[in-house]
Write an enzyme that holds these catalytic residues in place. Structure first.
Site, short mmCIF file in Angstrom:
data_model
loop_
_atom_site.label_atom_id
_atom_site.label_comp_id
_atom_site.label_asym_id
_atom_site.label_seq_id
_atom_site.Cartn_x
_atom_site.Cartn_y
_atom_site.Cartn_z
N LYS A 181 -59.92 100.49 -0.99
CA LYS A 181 -59.87 101.96 -1.06
C LYS A 181 -60.77 102.45 -2.20
O LYS A 181 -61.75 101.80 -2.52
CB LYS A 181 -58.42 102.43 -1.21
CG LYS A 181 -57.52 101.77 -0.16
CD LYS A 181 -56.20 102.41 -0.01
CE LYS A 181 -55.43 101.66 1.08
NZ LYS A 181 -54.20 102.30 1.44
N GLU B 156 -55.98 107.06 6.41
CA GLU B 156 -56.39 108.00 5.36
C GLU B 156 -57.61 108.81 5.80
O GLU B 156 -57.76 109.97 5.43
CB GLU B 156 -56.63 107.24 4.05
CG GLU B 156 -55.30 106.83 3.42
CD GLU B 156 -55.35 105.56 2.59
OE1 GLU B 156 -56.43 105.14 2.16
OE2 GLU B 156 -54.25 104.98 2.39
N SER C 5 -48.24 97.79 2.95
CA SER C 5 -47.43 97.14 1.92
C SER C 5 -47.27 95.63 2.14
O SER C 5 -46.21 95.07 1.86
CB SER C 5 -46.07 97.83 1.79
OG SER C 5 -46.24 99.18 1.38
N GLY D 145 -48.96 101.92 1.27
CA GLY D 145 -48.87 102.30 -0.14
C GLY D 145 -47.49 102.79 -0.55
O GLY D 145 -47.33 103.36 -1.63
N ASN E 187 -58.55 95.84 1.69
CA ASN E 187 -59.10 97.20 1.64
C ASN E 187 -58.89 97.76 0.23
O ASN E 187 -57.79 98.13 -0.15
CB ASN E 187 -58.35 98.06 2.68
CG ASN E 187 -58.74 99.52 2.60
OD1 ASN E 187 -59.70 99.89 1.92
ND2 ASN E 187 -57.99 100.38 3.30
N GLU F 186 -51.30 99.71 11.48
CA GLU F 186 -50.90 100.15 10.14
C GLU F 186 -49.99 101.37 10.26
O GLU F 186 -50.48 102.51 10.32
CB GLU F 186 -52.13 100.51 9.31
CG GLU F 186 -53.04 99.35 9.01
CD GLU F 186 -53.81 99.57 7.72
OE1 GLU F 186 -53.71 98.73 6.83
OE2 GLU F 186 -54.47 100.61 7.58
N HIS G 132 -59.11 104.39 9.82
CA HIS G 132 -58.01 104.19 8.87
C HIS G 132 -57.20 105.49 8.78
O HIS G 132 -57.77 106.59 8.83
CB HIS G 132 -58.56 103.79 7.50
CG HIS G 132 -57.47 103.37 6.56
ND1 HIS G 132 -56.71 104.27 5.88
CD2 HIS G 132 -56.99 102.14 6.25
CE1 HIS G 132 -55.79 103.61 5.16
NE2 HIS G 132 -55.94 102.32 5.37
P1 PGA Z 1 -51.26 99.02 1.32
O1 PGA Z 1 -52.49 99.63 2.16
O2 PGA Z 1 -51.30 97.51 1.49
O3 PGA Z 1 -51.51 99.43 -0.09
O4 PGA Z 1 -50.01 99.59 1.90
C1 PGA Z 1 -52.89 99.10 3.40
C2 PGA Z 1 -54.05 99.87 3.96
O5 PGA Z 1 -54.07 101.11 3.87
O6 PGA Z 1 -54.98 99.28 4.54
#
Ligand code: PGA
Length: 253
Positions: free
Chosen positions: A11, A97, A212, A173, A9, A167, A95
């Site tokens: 983003k 976000e 992460s 992140g 992903n 997640e 997701h």
């Molecule tokens: P990250 O994000 O690996 O940077 O923690 C994962 C995601 O939001 O899909």
């Protein structure tokens, strides 16, 4: 057994030049014989470029979001049929976000899931709890609610053609990964919940872990029996890291 999957992903990162360099490097380093599925999720505007670059390759392309409507006066939105039309095969829905910054609620996420399926895309439904919710011991209640909203709208049958991703919001992140045991506990809870309705779908459903994931922790996460791969954010922007994560998934197939 279930085939492992690694999803990147991106983003809101990248540029035409950076994406081209990243995908070229990935195409060279990802081994054709690895028995895993690999998919990248670039921002909307780069989807067509990515599809063209990856044509006939071993990397599929997906979108990070989709509109629940099939078309019409919805300025700024992109429908599932349009994504399919430009060559996408997957899309993320729900997701964290999107849920957090764009106030997407369970019912809307469920409609997006249905729109993706209807257009022939494979939805990747993301579920996960915040740190406050985990500390209040609400993890199972929250992810059950998120999952049940989709089942209530579309029936459990949709999961025969979908992917689930756990997640935890506190791990996205932040550099703070769920331990393999924490991930396994939630993944098996999710699978059991699907199993209550359909044992066969539950057995075949792939449940990815995200939050992460890095080259350094992928192997131990993927060694868990109900972790069928990873949804990778930050580490998917480095060809070397992403390749190593894919290698870890290929070992546990
Ligand atoms: P990250 O994000 O690996 O940077 O923690 C994962 C995601 O939001 O899909």
């Amino acid at each position: 057994m279930r085939r492992q999957m690694v999803a990147g992903n991106w983003k809101m990162h990248g540029s035409r030049a950076a994406n081209q360099a990243l995908l070229a490097e990935l195409e060279m380093s990802l081994k054709a014989e690895w028995p895993i599925d690999i998919v990248v999720f670039p921002p909307y505007v780069y989807l067509g470029d990515a599809v063209r670059m990856l044509e006939d390759g071993r990397i599929a392309v997906g979108a990070q979001d989709v509109c629940a409507e099939s078309g019409g006066a919805f300025t700024g939105q992109v429908s599932a049929h349009m994504l399919k039309d430009v060559g996408c095969s997957f899309c993320l829905v729900g997701h964290s976000e999107r849920r957090r910054w764009y106030h997407e609620e369970d019912a809307l996420v469920a409609r997006k899931f249905a729109a993706a399926l209807e257009a022939g895309l494979t939805p990747v439904l993301c579920v996960g709890e915040t740190l406050d919710e985990r500390e209040a011991k609400q993890t199972e209640a929250v992810i059950a609610r998120q999952l049940d909203a989709v089942i209530a709208t579309h029936g459990v049958g949709g999961f025969a053609r979908a992917i689930l991703a756990y997640e935890p919001v506190w791990a996205i992140g932040t550099g703070r990964t769920a331990s393999p045991e924490q991930a396994q506990a939630v993944h098996s809870f999710l699978r059991d919940r699907i199993h209550l309705q359909d044992a066969k779908i539950a057995r075949h459903l792939r449940i990815l872990y995200g939050g992460s994931v890095k080259a350094g922790n992928a192997a131990e996460l993927f060694s868990m029996p109900d972790v069928d791969g990873g949804l990778v954010g930050g580490a998917s922007l480095s060809a070397e890291e992403f390749q190593q994560i894919c290698a870890a998934a290929a070992v546990r197939h």
